[in-house]
Design a protein around this motif. Sequence first.
Motif: not given
Length: 432
Positions: A86-89, A102-110, A291-293
């Motif tokens: 994970c890279v971000r909440i 909420a959590f994010y992978t880089q892919h989620d952010v993208d 992915e993350a959440f």
Amino acid sequence: MANYYQPEIETASREQILAWQNERLVKQVQHVWDNVPYYRAKMEEKGLTPADIQSVADLHKLPFLTKDDLREAYPYGLLGKPLSDCVRIQSTSGTTGKRVVAFYTQHDVDLWEDCCARAIVAAGGTKDDVCQVAYGYGLFTGGPGMNGGSHKVGCLTLPMSSGNTDRQLQFMTDLGATIICCTPSYAAYLAESIHERGLRDLIKLKAGIFGAEAWSEKMRHEIEKSLGIKAYDIYGLTETSGPGVAYECEEQTGMHINEDHFIAEIIDPKTGEVLPEGSKGELVFTSITKEAFPLLRYRTKDICVLSRKKCSCGRTHVKMSKPMGRSDDMLIVKGVNVFPSQIETVLMEQGYPANYQIVVDRINHSDTLEVMVEMPAEHFSDSLSEVHEKEVALVNALKSMLGIYAKVRLVAPKTIARSEGKAVRIIDKRNI
Ligand code: DLL
């Protein structure tokens, strides 16, 4: 003359969208089953395994998730990926209890930023635009989401965050912002400030992308008129990523839900039963690419209607109406259901600005409803009897909309505190 950010997705055939949804749902359920013990236990309770979910037609079998689940599972219980991925909440402002994280992978952010970019392009944004992002930055999703979307479109992005109106207006005029992103209540305040300072001729805005809170069609027209722009609605919630879950196109008749990432259902908030298309009910989202959440069947509490009517913009994704209220924001006053949006509609129809507050109390075991609303500046000098007449007219209009008596108090312009983010419209003293 529609513009798209990802044309092959935004205008895909219904068959293609369903094929994506079927395939992604099956994968997502397996992902959750394998990685989110909290939800797996809920599935097991219902005697379900991933094999029971073969397509969108099976979605209704899955258990719901609610904000209470999110609180119970706080902070890591719904994580679908190791924290190291994970890279971000982001988080909600949460009025009571634990916040939603909420959590994010880089892919989620993208993917989230792609959704925001679709919204900006749908509002006419191109790389030649100057996009002023005046949603809050930080834990709130509004600033970071629209900032990322604006970068993807290639706009010159002004990461203003919310508040500091003088600075907002200085950058808006000096750098010639053409698109503004903020809450509709802050947009109304900016419009008011622009007129007061005589800056109208220096403003180059052509579009606004407003969301994060309810706003009426009347308020849209007011903002459009006073800023000379087209005002687009945008919807989202922290739990499902943030802004950009759905966004308006030039038709302005509802928001296209990004169905390649989310499956939307409308349910009866009381029974949980899935309602047929066109029914008014609670919006439920299943994220199929997160992915993350990854949330399956998350109950938003937002009340709205879905429509698959063909849209003139060429987008094929289902449209949601403006949320008409929240099942948890609905006030029950003297046993009658009252949505703040109904009150706002009456006020604006009668020519009042969207600066109001609704106060509910219980006096001698009986509910009272009071609407405080600012007088337009040009009426402020009216005599007491004229003010009283106006109050009576509003009482009658509210009575015919709500079916109950609401006391009306007209107050001086600028008496009700302005908000830089989401406006505080309701004070329910009965909870204290
Ligand atoms: O408000 C995300 C967002 C930011 C949306 C910026 C649009 C623009 P939350 O703070 O988690 O997330 O609040 C989500 O706000 O369930 C709705 O009740 C309400 N909401 C969001 N957009 C709209 C809208 C962000 N366009 C909650 N109209 C949601 C009405 C909205 N209500």
